[in-house]
Enzyme design. Sequence first.
Site, PDB file in Angstrom:
ATOM      1  CG  ASP A  23      -1.764   1.190   1.368  1.00  0.00           C
ATOM      2  OD1 ASP A  23      -2.326   1.626   0.350  1.00  0.00           O
ATOM      3  OD2 ASP A  23      -1.886   1.716   2.493  1.00  0.00           O
ATOM      4  CG  ASP A  67      -1.339   7.698   0.836  1.00  0.00           C
ATOM      5  OD1 ASP A  67      -1.061   8.891   0.942  1.00  0.00           O
ATOM      6  OD2 ASP A  67      -1.660   7.151  -0.243  1.00  0.00           O
ATOM      7  CG  ASP A 127      -1.939   2.015   6.626  1.00  0.00           C
ATOM      8  OD1 ASP A 127      -2.278   1.791   5.446  1.00  0.00           O
ATOM      9  OD2 ASP A 127      -2.004   3.145   7.150  1.00  0.00           O
TER      10      ASP A 127
END
Length: 224
Positions: free
Chosen positions: A10, A12, A169
């Site tokens: 991922d 960000d 996240d």
Amino acid sequence: MRTIRTVLFDLDGTLLDTAPDLADALNAVLAEHHRPPRAFDEIRGVVSHGAMALIRLGFELDESHPDFQPLRLRLLALYRDNLSRKTLPFPGMGEVLDQLETLGYNWGVVTNKPGWLTEPLLKNLHLYDRAACVVSGDTLETRKPHPAPMLHACEQIGSKPEHCVYVGDAERDVEAGRNAGMHTLVALFGYFQAHDRPHDWHADGMIHAPKDLLAWLTRVNETL
């Protein structure tokens, strides 16, 4: 034989610490509307959920409000013009990418961030040409948690899903990776809110720092 050959990230909150620049963009929009700034720690927790979440936080509006979309577009315009003033890979991530390449792994990015922001950001940080694939939020008609972007990344790289691990996240990251048939890891150094329960997301593991990824790969590839 090595079981996992590809690492997908991922963007960000996992590969890059983009929160400082996004926080500045949100607070700039707030200032334009004569509103007080939001605290960085408050903003950081919602960054992984995109511009809509930032506007909801900053202005306490929902998408049905007539001002919502103009505010979102203004936020994105300010962010686009300041994409990489403060954004950097998370501490240790640069060394992890170097080591992955040295060890013969390929790595790529699967993000819900639109391509018109993702590609220039990665290019500014000299990562775009190193990535084996970059799948953005508008590459396909569907985004995470749908597995299609993950499977598209596999096709681009030439790896089977079972030979990939996806690191993210957010719960949607784990859901997308699992639905695609990949291994999944939660980046605990990323962006979380108080109500997040990553231990309930059924990932294959959790890492507290980027360097933990290398240890996990070594352990898993020795045992699978």
